[in-house]
Write a protein that holds these residues in place. Structure first.
Motif, PDB file in Angstrom:
ATOM      1  N   SER A   1      58.720  96.539 -61.061  1.00  6.25           N
ATOM      2  CA  SER A   1      57.948  95.372 -59.907  1.00  6.25           C
ATOM      3  C   SER A   1      58.924  95.124 -58.745  1.00  6.25           C
ATOM      4  O   SER A   1      58.687  94.396 -57.943  1.00  6.25           O
ATOM      5  N   PHE A   2      60.533  95.255 -58.937  1.00  5.02           N
ATOM      6  CA  PHE A   2      61.618  95.140 -57.967  1.00  5.02           C
ATOM      7  C   PHE A   2      61.713  96.074 -57.122  1.00  5.02           C
ATOM      8  O   PHE A   2      62.358  96.079 -56.137  1.00  5.02           O
TER       9      PHE A   2
ATOM     10  N   ALA B   1      66.967  94.284 -51.041  1.00  2.00           N
ATOM     11  CA  ALA B   1      66.466  93.187 -50.615  1.00  2.00           C
ATOM     12  C   ALA B   1      67.499  92.131 -49.840  1.00  2.00           C
ATOM     13  O   ALA B   1      67.135  91.533 -48.705  1.00  2.00           O
TER      14      ALA B   1
ATOM     15  N   LYS C   1      58.854  86.422 -54.776  1.00  2.00           N
ATOM     16  CA  LYS C   1      58.146  86.929 -55.858  1.00  2.00           C
ATOM     17  C   LYS C   1      59.487  87.684 -56.700  1.00  2.00           C
ATOM     18  O   LYS C   1      59.526  87.630 -57.779  1.00  2.00           O
ATOM     19  N   LYS C   2      60.391  88.182 -56.006  1.00  2.00           N
ATOM     20  CA  LYS C   2      61.438  88.753 -56.561  1.00  2.00           C
ATOM     21  C   LYS C   2      62.222  87.934 -57.385  1.00  2.00           C
ATOM     22  O   LYS C   2      62.845  88.062 -58.569  1.00  2.00           O
TER      23      LYS C   2
ATOM     24  N   GLN D   1      68.202  96.926 -56.465  1.00  2.00           N
ATOM     25  CA  GLN D   1      67.128  96.364 -55.732  1.00  2.00           C
ATOM     26  C   GLN D   1      67.303  95.165 -55.078  1.00  2.00           C
ATOM     27  O   GLN D   1      66.888  94.951 -53.930  1.00  2.00           O
ATOM     28  N   LEU D   2      67.657  94.182 -55.753  1.00  2.00           N
ATOM     29  CA  LEU D   2      67.946  93.047 -55.362  1.00  2.00           C
ATOM     30  C   LEU D   2      69.196  92.996 -54.311  1.00  2.00           C
ATOM     31  O   LEU D   2      69.045  92.414 -53.125  1.00  2.00           O
TER      32      LEU D   2
ATOM     33  N   ARG E   1      60.284  86.846 -60.710  1.00  2.00           N
ATOM     34  CA  ARG E   1      60.528  88.176 -61.396  1.00  2.00           C
ATOM     35  C   ARG E   1      61.868  87.835 -62.056  1.00  2.00           C
ATOM     36  O   ARG E   1      62.063  88.336 -63.440  1.00  2.00           O
TER      37      ARG E   1
ATOM     38  N   ILE F   1      68.026  96.906 -61.570  1.00  2.00           N
ATOM     39  CA  ILE F   1      67.241  95.671 -61.025  1.00  2.00           C
ATOM     40  C   ILE F   1      68.143  95.036 -59.967  1.00  2.00           C
ATOM     41  O   ILE F   1      67.713  94.730 -58.740  1.00  2.00           O
TER      42      ILE F   1
END
Length: 611
Positions: A315-316, A368, A325-326, A364-365, A329, A361
Motif C-alpha cells: 500500500s506504500f 514520496a 494515507k502514507k 517508498q517514503l 499506514r 517501505i
C-alpha cells in the motif's frame, strides 16, 4: 482470545461490543442462522465501573466448530443496533446433548398426526389408510400397530425440556405415586400438558426418557437401537445421540479423505478478510480509533501475518497515495510492532516479517518525501517519520544499527538492500567520514614535512612585543646544552625517543578535514593569492617570497613577512567561508543552480579576497 491454532476445538465465540439493549433472544435470532446453539450468555454489568461502559460482552457457543467458523466469518465487524461487533474465540464451553436453540431449517420436524397411540407412524403402504375412517378388522389393526414406529423427537423449547427432566428426576426417585399426585394437582396448568396429551410429541419424549433412565441410561448418553415399550406394541425409535456432533465428524472424515480447502490455504487470508483489510487500508486515517481498529484486525489474523504484512507494504508503493494515507499506514505499522509482544497466538511473526519489508517501505517514503514541492509540508512529513524512529528506539523493537540503516534509506543516504560495508572497513583511518588526503588548514595546504608552526608563523622568528626572543634565562637558545648535572652527555648511551603522531607524518598517513576538501590546485592558488597580497604590501623581498611560495616550507616565509592585520583578515575570510559551507551542507542556504557546493564556496572566497 483462546483458540489453539494447531488443534482448533472450541466452538465458543467471544463477542465484544454489543448494544446494551441486546438480550439473549435477539442474540439467538442473529446467531442461529449459522447453526444450532449450545449456549448463549450475556455478561450483564454488575459493578459501577461496568455500568459506565457503553457496550456489553457476550458468549455464544455452537454445537459444531464448522457452524462457529461460519458465524465468525460472517458476523465479525457487522454493525447491529448501531454497534460493530468484534468476534474472537473463547474457552471451550460444555456442549449439551441437544442444542439450546435450533434454527427452523435444522430442526427435526415432528411426524404428522396418524391417529395411532403415541402418534405411531405406520409403514408406507398403510399410511394413506389412516386418513380415512377406520374400517379394518382388529387383526389388521394389531398388525399395523406392531409394524408402526414411534419416533421420539426432543422438544425445542428450552423451558419445557427442563420441566420434563425435572419431572423425570422426581418420578424416578419417588415412584409413580408422585406422577399421579402431580397430574391431579396440575391438571389445569398448561405447562403440564405433556402428562395428559398422550399423542403429543412432548408426552412421547417424556415416556421414552423416563423408560431410558429406568433402564440404566445416563441423561446425556442412551441406546439408539429400536425397542418395544409394550408387548405387541409399536417400535420405539430413540433420537440420534447429538446428531450435530456426528454430522461434524462425518464431514471431518470426508475432509480427511480429500485435502481440505483450509489445509491448502493454511496461513492465508480468506477472501472476505482480504477485502476487509484492503478497505481498512483505503479508509485509514491518523485518528487513534481507526489505527486501533486496524491493528486489532491484523492481530486477529496473525496466522496469516506474512500476507497481511505484504498487503500493508504494497500500500506504500503508489506515489499517487496522499501523504496523510502514507503517514496513517506508517502509524499502523508502528502500532502492530508495538503490540507484537502481546499474548496473542502468532503476534510475534509481525516483527519478523516487517523486518524484511521495512527497507522497501522507507524507500517508498523517501520517494514520496522527495516529490513534495512545499518546503514546510516536506519538513512536517519528515518530522512525523522521524518521530516513529524515536519511538521504535525507545521500545527497542529492532537493534539500533538496523534502525540507523532505515533512517539512512529514508534520508536518501543509502538504498534498500545495500549494506554499509565501506564505512565499517574505513573506520580505522577515517573518523568523521572525510578522506584524510590533501588536508587544508586555514586555506593553506599542509606538506608532509614536520610542522614548524601552528598559526603560519615560525615560532623562532616572530618577535614578541617587538623584541626578538633569543633567550629567557640569559642563556642563548642556540647554545648547545652539554649537560644539566655537570656531566657531559653521552649520545651513544641515549636511546632514541620515538616521535608522536603529531610530530611526524608518514607518507602513508593522509590528513584531510571534512570542511575543506579542495584539491592541491586550490591550495596553490591560495598560496599565490597570499603572495600577491605580500607584493601589494610593498616589501622589497618579492623575489625571495615568490621562491618561498614554490618551496615546501613556504607558509612560514609568507606569514613571517605579513603583518598581524593581514593574517587576521585572512582568518576572518576563512571563517566566513567555512560558515557558508556549513549552511550549504545543512540545507539552511540554497545552492545556486549549475554550481556545486565546492564551486560556490570557492567563488565566495575569491570575492572576499578581492574585497
Amino acid at each position: 482470545l483462546y483458540d489453539d491454532l494447531t488443534a482448533p476445538v472450541t466452538t465458543n465465540l467471544y463477542i465484544n461490543c454489543i448494544s446494551p439493549k441486546m438480550n439473549e433472544e435477539l442474540l439467538c435470532r442473529e446467531f442461529c442462522k449459522y447453526g444450532p446453539l449450545a449456549s448463549v450468555k450475556i455478561m450483564w454489568p454488575r459493578t459501577d465501573e461496568e455500568r459506565c461502559r457503553t457496550s456489553n460482552r457476550a458468549f455464544v457457543a455452537f454445537m459444531t466448530r464448522k457452524d462457529a467458523e461460519r458465524a465468525m466469518a460472517a458476523l465479525d465487524g457487522k454493525v447491529i443496533m448501531g454497534f460493530e461487533m468484534k468476534l474472537g474465540w473463547g474457552k471451550p464451553a460444555r456442549i449439551p446433548p441437544q442444542p439450546l436453540y435450533t434454527p427452523a431449517g435444522v430442526r427435526v420436524a415432528p411426524p404428522p398426526p396418524s391417529g395411532l397411540p403415541f402418534n405411531a407412524q405406520p409403514r408406507d403402504r398403510f399410511r394413506n389408510d389412516f386418513t380415512k375412517p377406520l374400517g379394518t378388522s382388529k387383526a389388521e389393526l394389531d398388525k399395523t400397530l406392531s409394524e408402526a414406529v414411534v419416533k421420539v423427537v426432543i422438544p425445542t423449547e428450552r423451558n419445557l425440556l427442563f420441566l420434563i427432566h425435572r419431572m423425570i428426576e422426581f418420578v424416578v426417585r419417588e415412584g409413580p405415586l408422585f406422577e399421579a399426585m402431580i397430574m391431579s394437582k396440575e391438571k389445569n396448568n398448561p405447562d403440564y400438558r405433556f402428562l395428559f396429551e398422550n399423542k403429543s410429541q412432548d408426552h412421547v419424549y417424556y415416556r421414552w426418557k423416563l423408560f431410558s433412565i429406568l433402564q440404566g441410561d445416563s441423561p446425556t448418553k442412551w441406546r439408539t437401537a429400536e425397542f418395544r415399550l409394550f408387548r405387541g406394541g409399536s417400535l420405539w425409535r430413540p433420537p440420534i445421540l447429538n446428531s450435530y456432533t456426528e454430522r461434524c465428524e462425518e464431514g471431518a472424515g470426508i475432509e480427511e479423505a480429500a485435502p481440505s480447502e483450509e489445509e491448502v490455504k493454511k496461513g492465508q487470508l480468506r477472501a472476505e478478510h482480504r477485502e476487509r483489510l484492503e478497505t481498512l487500508l483505503e479508509e485509514l486515517t491518523p485518528s487513534r480509533e481507526d489505527i486501533a481498529n486496524a491493528m486489532l484486525f491484523c492481530l486477529d489474523r496473525a496466522d496469516a501475518a506474512e500476507e497481511v504484512v505484504g498487503h500493508i507494504s504494497d500500500s506504500f508503493c503508489s506515489l499517487q497515495v496522499p501523504l496523510q494515507k502514507k503517514i496513517s499506514r506508517l502509524y499502523l505499522v508502528s502500532d502492530i510492532l508495538h503490540n507484537s509482544c502481546a499474548k496473542v497466538a502468532g503476534a510475534s511473526y509481525y516483527r519478523k516479517y516487517f523486518e524484511t519489508k521495512l527497507p522497501q517501505i522507507f524507500e517508498q517514503l523517501h520517494a514520496a518525501h522527495k516529490n513534495i514541492q512545499a518546503r514546510l509540508q516536506a519538513e512536517q512529513f519528515k518530522q512525523k517519520v522521524m518521530n516513529c524512529f524515536r519511538a521504535w528506539e525507545d521500545w527497542a523493537i529492532y537493534p539500533q544499527p538496523y534502525l540507523i540503516q532505515l533512517q539512512n534509506i529514508f534520508l536518501g543516504f543509502a538504498k534498500a538492500g545495500e549494506e554499509d560495508i565501506e564505512a565499517t572497513t574505513e573506520v580505522s583511518c577515517e573518523i568523521d567520514g572525510a578522506p584524510l588526503d590533501s588536508t587544508l588548514i586555514d586555506g593553506l595546504p599542509m606538506q608532509r614535512t614536520p610542522v614548524d608552526d601552528i598559526d603560519g608563523c615560525p615560532m623562532g622568528w616572530d618577535p614578541l612585543d617587538g623584541v626578538p626572543v633569543d633567550d629567557i634565562d640569559g642563556v642563548p637558545l642556540n647554545a648547545a646544552v652539554e649537560d644539566i648535572d655537570g656531566l657531559p652527555l653521552d649520545e651513544s648511551n641515549l636511546s632514541r625517543v620515538p616521535l608522536s603522531k603529531w610530530e611526524k607524518i608518514s607518507d602513508t598517513v593522509q590528513t584531510d578535514s571534512k570542511w575543506n576538501t579542495l584539491g592541491e590546485q586550490d591550495g596553490e592558488n591560495r598560496a599565490d593569492i597570499s603572495c600577491n597580497l605580500q607584493d601589494e604590501d610593498g616589501d622589497s623581498e618579492s623575489d625571495s617570497s615568490a621562491d618561498s611560495c614554490r618551496s615546501p616550507n613556504y607558509e612560514g616565509a609568507v606569514f613571517s613577512q605579513m603583518s598581524e592585520s593581514k593574517r587576521k583578515r585572512l582568518r576572518e575570510v576563512e571563517v566566513k567561508v567555512m560558515k557558508l559551507q556549513d549552511e550549504l551542507e545543512s540545507g539552511k542556504k540554497q545552492r545556486k543552480s549549475g554550481m556545486s557546493i565546492q564551486q560556490q564556496v570557492e567563488n565566495y572566497r575569491k570575492k572576499l579576497l578581492q574585497k
